[in-house]
Design a protein around this motif. Structure first.
Motif, mmCIF file in Angstrom:
data_model
loop_
_atom_site.group_PDB
_atom_site.id
_atom_site.type_symbol
_atom_site.label_atom_id
_atom_site.label_comp_id
_atom_site.label_asym_id
_atom_site.label_seq_id
_atom_site.Cartn_x
_atom_site.Cartn_y
_atom_site.Cartn_z
ATOM 1 N N GLN A 234 -15.931 4.334 -3.579
ATOM 2 C CA GLN A 234 -14.551 4.848 -3.605
ATOM 3 C C GLN A 234 -14.419 6.075 -2.713
ATOM 4 O O GLN A 234 -13.431 6.251 -2.003
ATOM 5 C CB GLN A 234 -14.161 5.213 -5.026
ATOM 6 C CG GLN A 234 -13.682 4.015 -5.822
ATOM 7 C CD GLN A 234 -13.551 4.336 -7.283
ATOM 8 O OE1 GLN A 234 -13.582 5.492 -7.692
ATOM 9 N NE2 GLN A 234 -13.411 3.302 -8.089
ATOM 10 N N GLU A 237 -14.333 5.006 0.817
ATOM 11 C CA GLU A 237 -13.020 4.421 1.108
ATOM 12 C C GLU A 237 -11.961 5.524 1.267
ATOM 13 O O GLU A 237 -11.163 5.514 2.193
ATOM 14 C CB GLU A 237 -12.638 3.521 -0.063
ATOM 15 C CG GLU A 237 -11.803 2.321 0.331
ATOM 16 C CD GLU A 237 -11.641 1.410 -0.878
ATOM 17 O OE1 GLU A 237 -10.518 1.372 -1.394
ATOM 18 O OE2 GLU A 237 -12.635 0.796 -1.307
ATOM 19 N N ALA A 238 -12.046 6.498 0.323
ATOM 20 C CA ALA A 238 -11.069 7.598 0.361
ATOM 21 C C ALA A 238 -11.225 8.385 1.658
ATOM 22 O O ALA A 238 -10.238 8.785 2.284
ATOM 23 C CB ALA A 238 -11.274 8.509 -0.842
ATOM 24 N N LYS A 239 -12.487 8.575 2.081
ATOM 25 C CA LYS A 239 -12.726 9.344 3.314
ATOM 26 C C LYS A 239 -12.163 8.598 4.512
ATOM 27 O O LYS A 239 -11.537 9.198 5.393
ATOM 28 C CB LYS A 239 -14.221 9.587 3.487
ATOM 29 C CG LYS A 239 -14.627 10.822 2.741
ATOM 30 C CD LYS A 239 -15.942 11.380 3.169
ATOM 31 C CE LYS A 239 -16.187 12.618 2.319
ATOM 32 N NZ LYS A 239 -17.476 12.640 1.694
ATOM 33 N N GLU A 240 -12.395 7.272 4.512
ATOM 34 C CA GLU A 240 -11.886 6.470 5.638
ATOM 35 C C GLU A 240 -10.368 6.519 5.680
ATOM 36 O O GLU A 240 -9.759 6.678 6.740
ATOM 37 C CB GLU A 240 -12.369 5.023 5.503
ATOM 38 C CG GLU A 240 -13.772 4.858 6.049
ATOM 39 C CD GLU A 240 -14.369 3.500 5.762
ATOM 40 O OE1 GLU A 240 -13.648 2.643 5.216
ATOM 41 O OE2 GLU A 240 -15.560 3.315 6.074
ATOM 42 N N GLU A 241 -9.772 6.408 4.475
ATOM 43 C CA GLU A 241 -8.305 6.474 4.379
ATOM 44 C C GLU A 241 -7.804 7.819 4.896
ATOM 45 O O GLU A 241 -6.840 7.911 5.634
ATOM 46 C CB GLU A 241 -7.925 6.351 2.904
ATOM 47 C CG GLU A 241 -6.957 5.221 2.599
ATOM 48 C CD GLU A 241 -6.796 5.081 1.106
ATOM 49 O OE1 GLU A 241 -6.202 5.987 0.494
ATOM 50 O OE2 GLU A 241 -7.304 4.083 0.566
ATOM 51 N N PHE A 242 -8.551 8.860 4.471
ATOM 52 C CA PHE A 242 -8.178 10.213 4.873
ATOM 53 C C PHE A 242 -8.229 10.359 6.386
ATOM 54 O O PHE A 242 -7.302 10.877 7.008
ATOM 55 C CB PHE A 242 -9.164 11.191 4.204
ATOM 56 C CG PHE A 242 -8.901 12.623 4.509
ATOM 57 C CD1 PHE A 242 -8.041 13.371 3.702
ATOM 58 C CD2 PHE A 242 -9.498 13.247 5.594
ATOM 59 C CE1 PHE A 242 -7.799 14.700 3.976
ATOM 60 C CE2 PHE A 242 -9.254 14.574 5.883
ATOM 61 C CZ PHE A 242 -8.407 15.306 5.069
ATOM 62 N N GLY A 244 -8.034 8.000 8.626
ATOM 63 C CA GLY A 244 -6.968 7.201 9.247
ATOM 64 C C GLY A 244 -5.645 7.938 9.171
ATOM 65 O O GLY A 244 -4.920 8.083 10.174
ATOM 66 N N ALA A 245 -5.333 8.475 7.973
ATOM 67 C CA ALA A 245 -4.064 9.176 7.779
ATOM 68 C C ALA A 245 -4.026 10.452 8.619
ATOM 69 O O ALA A 245 -2.993 10.793 9.209
ATOM 70 C CB ALA A 245 -3.901 9.516 6.296
ATOM 71 N N LYS A 398 0.123 7.761 -6.488
ATOM 72 C CA LYS A 398 -0.319 7.828 -5.083
ATOM 73 C C LYS A 398 -0.016 9.181 -4.436
ATOM 74 O O LYS A 398 -0.671 9.556 -3.464
ATOM 75 C CB LYS A 398 0.378 6.746 -4.253
ATOM 76 C CG LYS A 398 0.101 5.328 -4.716
ATOM 77 C CD LYS A 398 0.792 4.366 -3.773
ATOM 78 C CE LYS A 398 0.906 2.977 -4.360
ATOM 79 N NZ LYS A 398 1.906 2.176 -3.651
ATOM 80 N N LYS A 401 -2.608 11.699 -3.231
ATOM 81 C CA LYS A 401 -3.565 11.382 -2.155
ATOM 82 C C LYS A 401 -3.157 12.126 -0.890
ATOM 83 O O LYS A 401 -1.956 12.289 -0.618
ATOM 84 C CB LYS A 401 -3.542 9.878 -1.862
ATOM 85 C CG LYS A 401 -4.291 9.084 -2.895
ATOM 86 C CD LYS A 401 -4.389 7.664 -2.431
ATOM 87 C CE LYS A 401 -5.016 6.816 -3.517
ATOM 88 N NZ LYS A 401 -4.807 5.413 -3.264
ATOM 89 N N TYR A 404 -0.171 11.261 1.756
ATOM 90 C CA TYR A 404 0.760 10.273 1.201
ATOM 91 C C TYR A 404 2.132 10.907 0.994
ATOM 92 O O TYR A 404 2.271 11.968 0.392
ATOM 93 C CB TYR A 404 0.243 9.709 -0.140
ATOM 94 C CG TYR A 404 1.047 8.483 -0.537
ATOM 95 C CD1 TYR A 404 0.727 7.223 -0.034
ATOM 96 C CD2 TYR A 404 2.162 8.609 -1.357
ATOM 97 C CE1 TYR A 404 1.488 6.119 -0.354
ATOM 98 C CE2 TYR A 404 2.935 7.501 -1.683
ATOM 99 C CZ TYR A 404 2.588 6.261 -1.183
ATOM 100 O OH TYR A 404 3.354 5.165 -1.485
#
Ligand code: ADP
Length: 461
Positions: A234, A237-242, A244-245, A398, A401, A404
């Motif tokens: 997780q 995943e959160a780091k990758e999302e971060f 990307g964002a 959400k 995050k 977001y």
């Protein structure tokens, strides 16, 4: 067990055999004594005209003894004279050719032996008889084949029982060992499956003994391992999302900055347009700067190295009232209990400012915004209530995050980057607290958190 049974069987059969044989020998000797007595009596009854016992009389008496007294067949006897010369022999006397016992026996000894002949086994006895003036030798043969047959039968029975025991023992031991080692086999399978990456596989617990305990402990360990792996996944995943964002958030202001800078260097613009372009570059640059600061704040907050102090809620509220003294076009209402909380002052103020900022951004100008602070059981609760656009239920989990935003264009237009609440969450984590979001779209939101009271801490209300 089979060996023990075999040996004990052999011992028992042999013991029974020896006792039976001894009994048969005793009986053979008794019979020999009775016969010699009978012979002597018969010799005494011989008419007195004979001063000696002639051979034919010996033969006669012997024949009588051999035939008489028995319903089942004849007696096996042999009578020999002084020179060990055979005077009478009954039919079937097996030891006729072998005179060994006869030679060994003298006038006073009584001897016997057990012999095996073609027909079977016999107890062969030999005894001297004194009849009138003669010394004769009486030999008897007693058939003891049955005792030997019984022994052979006993041995064969025990052999069979031993074989059956061995076979049954093998099957039972195989079964028992397979039952006993089943938990180990299941554990081995589980370790192999887990080593192959199947972290959700668990060993089946089939016993309540120490191995069962080991299986349960193994499964606990596997649960902890799976939880940690899930957490790591997780986090990744959160780091990758971060990332990307973050890249996306950088792109928007950078595109504007590059576009306006390009316009400035490639075209001759009039003063007003030049100012407008430079202004765009400045404001977007400022946004980038704010973004960088927020990110830094989050990284610092995550480091966990903060000094907690006792802060009076009066100070905190005084700061907030000062901060929002201009009203920002809203109607503020502050209501709080006087208390002392344990917190990192600047960080807690940052959280509250962010939440009030968000409430302002979500509300129409002139709306009411309530900032509460009250003592609750186990801590002190801060809450910010607005009557703005609210947050749809499916978005509520959400919004904390990083990057977001429920409505991106609206947030950006208000200088938001979706980092405020992420920062709040990190700061509250350090304080052992978390955000509570209650919101109804179109009616407003109430966002709160409780600072827990530390042990040994006295409430000065
Ligand atoms: P930012 O405010 O910089 O956009 P935040 O992390 O503070 O970022 O907030 C994330 C999003 O959550 C906001 O973009 C907004 O859509 C939503 N939000 C936060 N607080 C409120 C509120 N009080 N009312 C309605 N929406 C809110």
């Amino acid at each position: 067990m089979a060996l023990a049974l075999g040996f004990s069987g052999f011992y028992i059969v042999n013991y029974v055999f020896e006792t039976s044989l001894a009994r048969e020998v005793g009986q053979a000797l008794d019979e020999s004594s009775i016969l010699s007595f009978a012979f002597q009596t018969a010799a005494l009854n011989v008419p007195a005209k004979y001063s000696v016992l002639p051979d034919n009389t010996v033969e006669e008496i012997s024949a009588n003894l051999a035939n008489g007294g028995r319903s089942s067949g004849r007696r096996l006897i042999r009578i020999s004279g002084e020179e060990k010369k055979v005077l009478f022999i009954s039919d079937g006397f097996a030891a006729a050719t072998d005179n060994e016992l006869l030679i060994q026996t003298d006038e006073v000894t009584k001897s016997y032996r057990v012999i095996s002949a073609k027909e079977g086994y016999y107890v062969h006895t030999c005894v001297a008889i004194t009849a009138l003036d003669r010394i004769l030798y009486l030999e008897t043969m007693r058939d003891v084949s049955e005792v030997f047959t019984e022994r052979a039968l006993g041995f064969s029975l025990y052999r069979r029982v031993t074989m059956i025991m061995l076979a049954a023992g093998t099957v039972i031991m195989h079964f028992i060992s397979s039952v006993l080692t089943k938990p180990i086999r299941l554990l081995t399978r589980a370790t192999k499956r887990m080593a192959a990456g199947d972290y959700s596989y668990r060993a089946k617990c089939v016993s309540r003994d120490e191995l069962g305990q080991l299986t349960r402990d193994f499964n606990h360990m596997a649960n902890a391992l799976e939880e940690n792996i899930d957490k790591l996944e997780q986090e990744i995943e959160a780091k990758e999302e971060f990332m990307g964002a973050f890249a996306h958030e950088l792109k928007t202001p950078l595109t504007a900055i590059i576009g306006y800078a390009d316009m400035l260097r490639s075209h001759k613009l009039d003063e007003e347009k030049s100012f407008m372009s430079a202004n765009y570059i400045y404001t977007e640059g400022k946004r980038l700067e704010a973004l960088a600061f927020r990110l830094l704040d989050i990284i610092v907050a995550k480091r966990d190295e903060v000094q907690m102090q006792e802060v009076s809620t009066e100070d905190i509220f005084a700061y907030l009232q000062d901060m929002f003294a201009d009203g920002r076009g809203m109607v503020f209402y502050f209501d709080y209990d006087k208390d002392v909380v344990l917190a990192e002052t600047n960080l807690i103020k940052t959280v509250l400012v962010n939440l009030i900022d968000n409430a302002c951004k979500a509300s129409e100008p002139g709306s009411e915004i309530d900032v509460y602070g009250y003592t609750v059981e186990g801590g002190y609760c801060f809450g910010i209530k607005d009557y703005g656009i609210g947050i749809p239920e499916q978005e509520q989990h959400k919004i904390t995050k990083a990057f977001y935003m429920v409505d991106k264009s609206r947030s950006r237009s208000k200088n938001g980057a979706g980092l405020g609440l992420a920062l709040c969450v990190e700061i509250l984590k350090i304080h052992g607290s978390e955000l509570q979001i209650e919101s109804e779209p179109g009616e407003g939101s109430f966002i709160s958190f409780v600072l827990p009271r530390q042990e040994g801490y006295t409430n000065e209300k």
